[in-house]
Every structure is written in structure tokens, then in C-alpha cells.
Design a protein around this motif. Structure first.
Motif, mmCIF file in Angstrom:
data_model
loop_
_atom_site.group_PDB
_atom_site.id
_atom_site.type_symbol
_atom_site.label_atom_id
_atom_site.label_comp_id
_atom_site.label_asym_id
_atom_site.label_seq_id
_atom_site.Cartn_x
_atom_site.Cartn_y
_atom_site.Cartn_z
ATOM 1 N N ASN A 53 0.798 -1.229 0.000
ATOM 2 C CA ASN A 53 0.000 0.000 0.000
ATOM 3 C C ASN A 53 0.830 1.279 0.000
ATOM 4 O O ASN A 53 0.462 2.282 0.601
ATOM 5 N N ARG A 247 -9.112 -7.586 -0.352
ATOM 6 C CA ARG A 247 -9.222 -6.533 0.651
ATOM 7 C C ARG A 247 -7.999 -5.626 0.733
ATOM 8 O O ARG A 247 -8.124 -4.399 0.743
ATOM 9 N N THR A 248 -6.800 -6.185 0.800
ATOM 10 C CA THR A 248 -5.607 -5.381 1.047
ATOM 11 C C THR A 248 -5.079 -4.701 -0.208
ATOM 12 O O THR A 248 -4.834 -3.496 -0.229
ATOM 13 N N SER A 249 -4.912 -5.462 -1.263
ATOM 14 C CA SER A 249 -4.330 -4.923 -2.501
ATOM 15 C C SER A 249 -5.349 -4.206 -3.376
ATOM 16 O O SER A 249 -4.977 -3.411 -4.232
ATOM 17 N N LYS A 281 -8.133 4.532 0.191
ATOM 18 C CA LYS A 281 -7.693 3.883 1.423
ATOM 19 C C LYS A 281 -6.467 4.576 2.017
ATOM 20 O O LYS A 281 -6.355 4.749 3.233
ATOM 21 N N ASN A 293 -2.295 -1.241 5.901
ATOM 22 C CA ASN A 293 -2.942 -2.503 5.560
ATOM 23 C C ASN A 293 -4.176 -2.788 6.406
ATOM 24 O O ASN A 293 -4.774 -3.851 6.286
ATOM 25 N N GLU A 295 -8.067 -2.478 7.884
ATOM 26 C CA GLU A 295 -9.383 -2.307 7.264
ATOM 27 C C GLU A 295 -9.809 -0.858 7.442
ATOM 28 O O GLU A 295 -9.893 -0.350 8.561
ATOM 29 N N ASN A 318 -11.858 -11.290 3.460
ATOM 30 C CA ASN A 318 -10.754 -10.940 2.577
ATOM 31 C C ASN A 318 -11.166 -10.179 1.324
ATOM 32 O O ASN A 318 -10.330 -9.959 0.447
#
Length: 365
Positions: A53, A247-249, A281, A293, A295, A318
Motif C-alpha cells: 500500500n 481486501r488489502t491490494s 484507502k 494494511n 481495514e 478478505n
């Protein structure tokens, strides 16, 4: 309206399919991914943007990779990427191809090779690439190969067209000393059985997300079940388009588009949304002080008058789900409710320990 969603109906993944079928447990899938290319080509920068991120301007702080930087990247709950970021200095490259040849090139699932568009020694770059392909054919003949022609923001746009890169990108003040690299079958060994997929990329626009989403898409376990359930959900809620993001990338895992949605003239909208949501984000992280990273949000809504409406919903542990709908408050509220109900049918995305019911369940509204 009705649709049929299946829960975890994909065949088990792992080294022991028979045992997994009996227990109803899906084993995690692991893939060795080699990230290779000349030093300074941008390998670590793109890895940091996609998986850590970073924003593009922050990658200037990254130093050169020394030897091999090994990381384990969890994608969804049932895919682990063993990512080998290999230093591109000549001494390291020679070592990979000689003393570490078996260690580096054995059991490879994917090779991502990065060419620098500004390279001043194309012949040497191609010779190194061909040597690496030869080693891959020897030790991992089933590996997939993706070639990224990187730093395309430094190429001036064709006459009559404006540059599509982000306004934050450095200006393309100079033309590369060599024409864009082309990877042709003539440059490879005659016996090479491997297919090569090329992408033109830049860290300053959505092209990077397009390339990595395509790479990851081919590795996702249970992809047929995801696509089938996503299509059934889209029909049930009368959506124009559904996008499922990790979710993260925030890479696009899968998508579904209705007949009316296919009239959308923006063909790279998946990658654009990945880029936009990643920036969103990062902005939240910066202003709230939360880790990059972490949420960042549970739900986001946008209603464009009589044109369309959309929401992005925290879906499974995820994933996020984006639904694009025709305008209408009742339709919007019903779609969001049905998407929350449908989460149960996508729980198999959360990890290898989720049991797979033998009978698909009926979903409707």
C-alpha cells in the motif's frame, strides 16, 4: 427475481484431492513467484505499491534489492504467493544462473520479468532474459511467464493523443534511447514450450493494476465457483456490474457484467477502480493514523442522480464487493440487503478451513 448461489462447490485444491474431498476441507494453495529484471527497473516499487500500500511518490525511498528478498503474501484466504524479489545487479543475475540455478528456478509457478523502457543496453537485457527462460524451461517447464515493459510514463504519447498517466507522475522530459522492447518468439530457444504474456506498465496509472490483476486472476483457486456465484448474484439483484476486490491490494479478483453494462465505453474501469480505491484507502490511513494494511471502511455509497448508483461493501473477511446499479432508492436498498445475505455463499473465500456443503443453497429475493 431469483438466482442460485453455490457454497464452496469448487473441487478441492491441494496435494491430496481424495483426502480433501472426504474431509470437505480445502487446502491452501501456494505458488512460487519470481520477480526478476535489471536493477533499477522498478520491481520493488511495483511490489510495494501492490502489496504494501505504498503510493507512487513514496517508492523513491526504496533502496536496491540485495540478492533475494523473500516474502509470503496471503491473497484471499486460500492462496499464498511465495514472492521472490530478485536483485537485478549483474553479479546477482550471474549467481542465479550458475550457483543458485536449481534453488531459484525449481518449482516456479510464475515468472514476472520486468524490462526498463529506458534501458540503454537492450541486447544485453534480452540475452539475460533468454538465459533465465532457458533455466526456467529446464527446472519449471509449466511455469507461466509475464513480461512487464515498465516506466511507460516516460514515453511521450503518440501524436494527437494526451498522456493517460496520473498528474502526479514526473513529466516525460526525454525519449528513451531505444525503441520499446518487444519480446518475440524468435528471441527464445526453439524448444521453449512456455507462453509469454506482455504488459506495458507504470506506477503512476492504472496499468500496473491491470497487469497484476491479470496475473493474480490466473492463480486464484476456486475461480469457477467465484465467477458462477457472482453471476448468479448479479442477475438476482438486477445489477449492471459486480466487481470483487481483494481486501488489502484491491486487485480485482473477478467481475460480472450484464448486457446493458457491457455498453460502458470505459474498458479499463476495473483497473481504474483499483487505483481509485487504493488512493482512497491511503487517504483514510493518512488522516486517521491507521496502518496502511488495516481495514479502512465497511461501506461506501455513491448515487449519481438518475444515471446510476453504486456501493462498495465489506464482503467476506478478505474481499470487498462493488455493485453498480440503475438509479432507484428501492432497488439500491434491496440490492445491498441481498448482497449482505449472499455473503454466506462466498465464505469459502475466507480460508482453507471452511467446510464445503454438499448441497448448493437457493438464493432469492
Amino acid at each position: 427475481m431469483s438466482g442460485r448461489l453455490e457454497s464452496g462447490v469448487a473441487p478441492p485444491v491441494g496435494d491430496n484431492p481424495a483426502g480433501d474431498a472426504k474431509s470437505g476441507i480445502k487446502k491452501p494453495k501456494k505458488k512460487k513467484v519470481l520477480l526478476m529484471g535489471k536493477s533499477g527497473s522498478g520491481k520493488s516499487s511495483m511490489r510495494s505499491i501492490i502489496f504494501s500500500n505504498y503510493i507512487a511518490r513514496d517508492t523513491r525511498r526504496l533502496g536496491a534489492t540485495i540478492d533475494i528478498d523473500l516474502s509470503h503474501v496471503k491473497f484471499l484466504g486460500n492462496l499464498t504467493l511465495n514472492l521472490w524479489d530478485c536483485g537485478g545487479q549483474e553479479a546477482f543475475m550471474e549467481n542465479y544462473l550458475s550457483q543458485q540455478r536449481v534453488h531459484v528456478f525449481s518449482h516456479v509457478g510464475v515468472l514476472i520479468y520486468v524490462f526498463d523502457i529506458e534501458s540503454r543496453d537492450v541486447d544485453r537485457d534480452m540475452a539475460t532474459f533468454v538465459s533465465i527462460i532457458s533455466a526456467l524451461v529446464q527446472f519449471s517447464p509449466t511455469a507461466r511467464i509475464y513480461v512487464l515493459i515498465h516506466k511507460m510514463d516516460l514515453m511521450p504519447p503518440p501524436p494527437g493523443r494526451t498522456c493517460s498517466t496520473s498528474t502526479s507522475a514526473p513529466s516525460a522530459k526525454r525519449r528513451p534511447s531505444s525503441p520499446p522492447l518487444s519480446v518475440s518468439r524468435q528471441a527464445l530457444p526453439a524448444t521453449c514450450p512456455l507462453d509469454i504474456t506482455p504488459f506495458a506498465t507504470s506506477i503512476w496509472d492504472q496499468s500496473l493494476y491491470k497487469a497484476w490483476a491479470s496475473i493474480i486472476h490466473d492463480l486464484v483457486p476456486n475461480l469457477s465457483a467465484i465467477e458462477r456465484n457472482l453471476a448468479n448474484l448479479g442477475v438476482a439483484i438486477e445489477a449492471e456490474e459486480l466487481l470483487l476486490f481483494e481486501r488489502t491490494s484491491f486487485l480485482a479478483v473477478s467481475s460480472w457484467t450484464s448486457e446493458s453494462g457491457q455498453d460502458n465505453p470505459t474498458h479499463d474501469r476495473l483497473e481504474r477502480m483499483s487505483n481509485i480505491m487504493k488512493q482512497f484507502k491511503q487517504s483514510i490511513s493518512r488522516f486517521t493514523g491507521t496502518p496502511r494494511n488495516a481495514e479502512q471502511f465497511v461501506c461506501m455509497e455513491h448515487k449519481a442522480g438518475t444515471s446510476f448508483s453504486l456501493f462498495i461493501l465489506k464482503f467476506t473477511t478478505n474481499t470487498y464487493l462493488m455493485a453498480v446499479l440503475p438509479a432507484g432508492e428501492a432497488r439500491f436498498n434491496a440490492a445491498m440487503l441481498n448482497c449482505r445475505i449472499a455473503i454466506e455463499h462466498f465464505k469459502f473465500l475466507d480460508g482453507p478451513s471452511s467446510p464445503s456443503p454438499s448441497n448448493p443453497q437457493q438464493f432469492g429475493s
